[in-house]
Design a protein around this motif. Sequence first.
Motif, PDB file in Angstrom:
ATOM      1  N   PRO A 203     -10.967   9.691 -14.863  1.00 21.02           N
ATOM      2  CA  PRO A 203     -11.404   8.582 -13.993  1.00 21.02           C
ATOM      3  C   PRO A 203     -10.686   8.549 -12.652  1.00 21.02           C
ATOM      4  N   TRP A 204      -9.520   9.222 -12.573  1.00 17.64           N
ATOM      5  CA  TRP A 204      -8.806   9.242 -11.294  1.00 17.64           C
ATOM      6  C   TRP A 204      -9.623   9.951 -10.222  1.00 17.64           C
ATOM      7  N   ALA A 205     -10.608  10.744 -10.625  1.00 17.81           N
ATOM      8  CA  ALA A 205     -11.471  11.423  -9.651  1.00 17.81           C
ATOM      9  C   ALA A 205     -12.179  10.408  -8.762  1.00 17.81           C
ATOM     10  N   PHE A 206     -12.424   9.217  -9.290  1.00 18.10           N
ATOM     11  CA  PHE A 206     -13.093   8.202  -8.463  1.00 18.10           C
ATOM     12  C   PHE A 206     -12.157   7.701  -7.372  1.00 18.10           C
ATOM     13  N   VAL A 207     -10.882   7.540  -7.684  1.00 12.71           N
ATOM     14  CA  VAL A 207      -9.914   7.132  -6.661  1.00 12.71           C
ATOM     15  C   VAL A 207      -9.792   8.225  -5.601  1.00 12.71           C
ATOM     16  N   GLN A 208      -9.802   9.475  -6.033  1.00 12.88           N
ATOM     17  CA  GLN A 208      -9.750  10.583  -5.076  1.00 12.88           C
ATOM     18  C   GLN A 208     -10.983  10.590  -4.184  1.00 12.88           C
ATOM     19  N   PHE A 213     -12.497   8.147   2.432  1.00 11.53           N
ATOM     20  CA  PHE A 213     -12.856   7.153   3.438  1.00 11.53           C
ATOM     21  C   PHE A 213     -11.576   6.675   4.121  1.00 11.53           C
ATOM     22  N   ARG A 214     -11.193   7.390   5.139  1.00 10.56           N
ATOM     23  CA  ARG A 214      -9.883   7.196   5.757  1.00 10.56           C
ATOM     24  C   ARG A 214      -9.738   5.874   6.494  1.00 10.56           C
ATOM     25  N   VAL A 215     -10.858   5.229   6.842  1.00  6.29           N
ATOM     26  CA  VAL A 215     -10.775   3.964   7.580  1.00  6.29           C
ATOM     27  C   VAL A 215     -11.356   2.807   6.777  1.00  6.29           C
ATOM     28  N   LEU A 216     -11.518   2.988   5.466  1.00  6.85           N
ATOM     29  CA  LEU A 216     -12.109   1.948   4.628  1.00  6.85           C
ATOM     30  C   LEU A 216     -11.236   0.701   4.618  1.00  6.85           C
ATOM     31  N   GLU A 217     -11.861  -0.456   4.896  1.00  7.56           N
ATOM     32  CA  GLU A 217     -11.130  -1.720   4.977  1.00  7.56           C
ATOM     33  C   GLU A 217     -11.523  -2.698   3.875  1.00  7.56           C
ATOM     34  N   ASN A 218     -12.768  -2.629   3.420  1.00  2.09           N
ATOM     35  CA  ASN A 218     -13.255  -3.584   2.421  1.00  2.09           C
ATOM     36  C   ASN A 218     -13.960  -2.832   1.293  1.00  2.09           C
ATOM     37  N   LEU A 219     -13.447  -2.993   0.082  1.00  3.53           N
ATOM     38  CA  LEU A 219     -14.009  -2.309  -1.080  1.00  3.53           C
ATOM     39  C   LEU A 219     -14.212  -3.310  -2.198  1.00  3.53           C
ATOM     40  N   ASN A 220     -15.403  -3.285  -2.795  1.00  2.11           N
ATOM     41  CA  ASN A 220     -15.665  -4.162  -3.938  1.00  2.11           C
ATOM     42  C   ASN A 220     -16.274  -3.338  -5.061  1.00  2.11           C
ATOM     43  N   MET A 221     -15.540  -3.234  -6.163  1.00  2.00           N
ATOM     44  CA  MET A 221     -16.004  -2.509  -7.348  1.00  2.00           C
ATOM     45  C   MET A 221     -16.053  -3.421  -8.569  1.00  2.00           C
ATOM     46  N   PRO A 231      -5.919   3.394 -14.815  1.00  2.00           N
ATOM     47  CA  PRO A 231      -4.730   2.580 -15.091  1.00  2.00           C
ATOM     48  C   PRO A 231      -4.217   1.906 -13.818  1.00  2.00           C
ATOM     49  N   ALA A 232      -3.858   0.618 -13.953  1.00  2.00           N
ATOM     50  CA  ALA A 232      -3.331  -0.142 -12.805  1.00  2.00           C
ATOM     51  C   ALA A 232      -4.248   0.017 -11.605  1.00  2.00           C
ATOM     52  N   TRP A 233      -5.523  -0.286 -11.788  1.00  2.00           N
ATOM     53  CA  TRP A 233      -6.562  -0.078 -10.768  1.00  2.00           C
ATOM     54  C   TRP A 233      -6.138  -0.596  -9.397  1.00  2.00           C
ATOM     55  N   ARG A 234      -5.754  -1.851  -9.316  1.00  2.00           N
ATOM     56  CA  ARG A 234      -5.454  -2.427  -8.002  1.00  2.00           C
ATOM     57  C   ARG A 234      -4.261  -1.739  -7.354  1.00  2.00           C
ATOM     58  N   MET A 235      -3.203  -1.526  -8.120  1.00  2.00           N
ATOM     59  CA  MET A 235      -2.033  -0.838  -7.584  1.00  2.00           C
ATOM     60  C   MET A 235      -2.412   0.570  -7.104  1.00  2.00           C
ATOM     61  N   SER A 236      -3.175   1.270  -7.925  1.00  2.00           N
ATOM     62  CA  SER A 236      -3.538   2.649  -7.603  1.00  2.00           C
ATOM     63  C   SER A 236      -4.338   2.730  -6.313  1.00  2.00           C
ATOM     64  N   VAL A 237      -5.340   1.850  -6.174  1.00  2.00           N
ATOM     65  CA  VAL A 237      -6.221   1.910  -5.009  1.00  2.00           C
ATOM     66  C   VAL A 237      -5.492   1.472  -3.743  1.00  2.00           C
ATOM     67  N   VAL A 238      -4.726   0.397  -3.838  1.00  2.00           N
ATOM     68  CA  VAL A 238      -3.995  -0.077  -2.660  1.00  2.00           C
ATOM     69  C   VAL A 238      -2.980   0.975  -2.207  1.00  2.00           C
ATOM     70  N   ALA A 239      -2.360   1.652  -3.155  1.00  2.00           N
ATOM     71  CA  ALA A 239      -1.372   2.672  -2.808  1.00  2.00           C
ATOM     72  C   ALA A 239      -2.000   3.857  -2.087  1.00  2.00           C
ATOM     73  N   ARG A 240      -3.244   4.155  -2.398  1.00  2.00           N
ATOM     74  CA  ARG A 240      -3.891   5.345  -1.846  1.00  2.00           C
ATOM     75  C   ARG A 240      -4.788   5.051  -0.639  1.00  2.00           C
ATOM     76  N   LEU A 241      -5.135   3.783  -0.411  1.00  2.00           N
ATOM     77  CA  LEU A 241      -6.002   3.429   0.724  1.00  2.00           C
ATOM     78  C   LEU A 241      -5.242   2.465   1.640  1.00  2.00           C
ATOM     79  N   PRO A 242      -4.496   2.967   2.575  1.00  2.00           N
ATOM     80  CA  PRO A 242      -3.577   2.143   3.368  1.00  2.00           C
ATOM     81  C   PRO A 242      -4.235   1.137   4.300  1.00  2.00           C
ATOM     82  N   HIS A 243      -5.526   1.313   4.595  1.00  2.00           N
ATOM     83  CA  HIS A 243      -6.158   0.413   5.560  1.00  2.00           C
ATOM     84  C   HIS A 243      -6.937  -0.734   4.906  1.00  2.00           C
ATOM     85  N   LEU A 244      -6.900  -0.824   3.580  1.00  2.00           N
ATOM     86  CA  LEU A 244      -7.661  -1.864   2.890  1.00  2.00           C
ATOM     87  C   LEU A 244      -7.217  -3.262   3.306  1.00  2.00           C
TER      88      LEU A 244
END
Length: 284
Positions: A203-208, A213-221, A231-244
């Motif tokens: 499932p980590w392939a989805f985070v990859q 999307f290097r400028v992604l600011e708003n994501l809703n899943m 695992p730890a969805w919010r932590m994982s995504v926020v850590a990898r997408l700095p512009h959210l």
Amino acid sequence: MLRSLVGSEMCIRDRYQRRVRGKTVIAMPSRAVATASQLLQESPDEDLTVMTATNIRRLCKEHGLYLMPNLNDRLYLQDQGFRKIQNLEEYSRLRALWLDNNAIHTLENLDQLVELQCLYLRHNSLEDLQGIEALGTLETLDVSGNFITSLGDLTAQTKLTEVLASNNHLSSLDDVQTLTAATQLRTLDLSHNQISAPEEEDPWAFVQFLEDFRVLENLNMEGNPIICQVPAWRMSVVARLPHLRTLDGVAVTDADRNGASQWAKDMTSSFGLPVWEWKFTGSS
């Protein structure tokens, strides 16, 4: 320019008065003015659920738009029960088109809309986006509340900055993979679909995928199984997408970013491997 010509015929005449040798005369109106004047007399005696030229002009008048098609940069055709997109050839200068809450099954007859930037198709009957490839200038696409099983081929839509596709029938990464062509994407809403990773896939392939999307600011899943599989969805995504700025409808604060960054460091320190290099299974 002629707007909706709500006034009487006298208003049209007044615009074409001129003085000759000290006398006021009325010049013959141009063909364009005469045509627009005639439109005031038309009555919508045809099926209002068919996107005819007459019905489109009627809606232009109701919304205070121009009656001359090529003068409009927007068109409001929502809530009409239209089943087919047609008769838009003369509206070649449109930049925004609202078609929400109709009964449209197919994207067709859009080739002439060469300047269209915003297309709104919420709550129709679409099952795919075939036909959208003609719209290479799109920046905003809203197809929420349809029956779409795959976003198909969006490789021609490189200017997209906002894609809203919540409440559809998307179920896997493959169904949305085409979005990687939209490198300027800032808002992505895929909430309340059924996107998940099969048991045999990580499932980590989805985070990859989201990292593209290097400028992604708003994501809703929200409402997708994938957020329980990572695992730890919010932590994982926020850590990898700095512009959210927002994730799943909740603002991302500086405290969130700092916490996610520290969490990632702690996981790396504890296990000797960055969390994004871990291998998981798709089972939640």
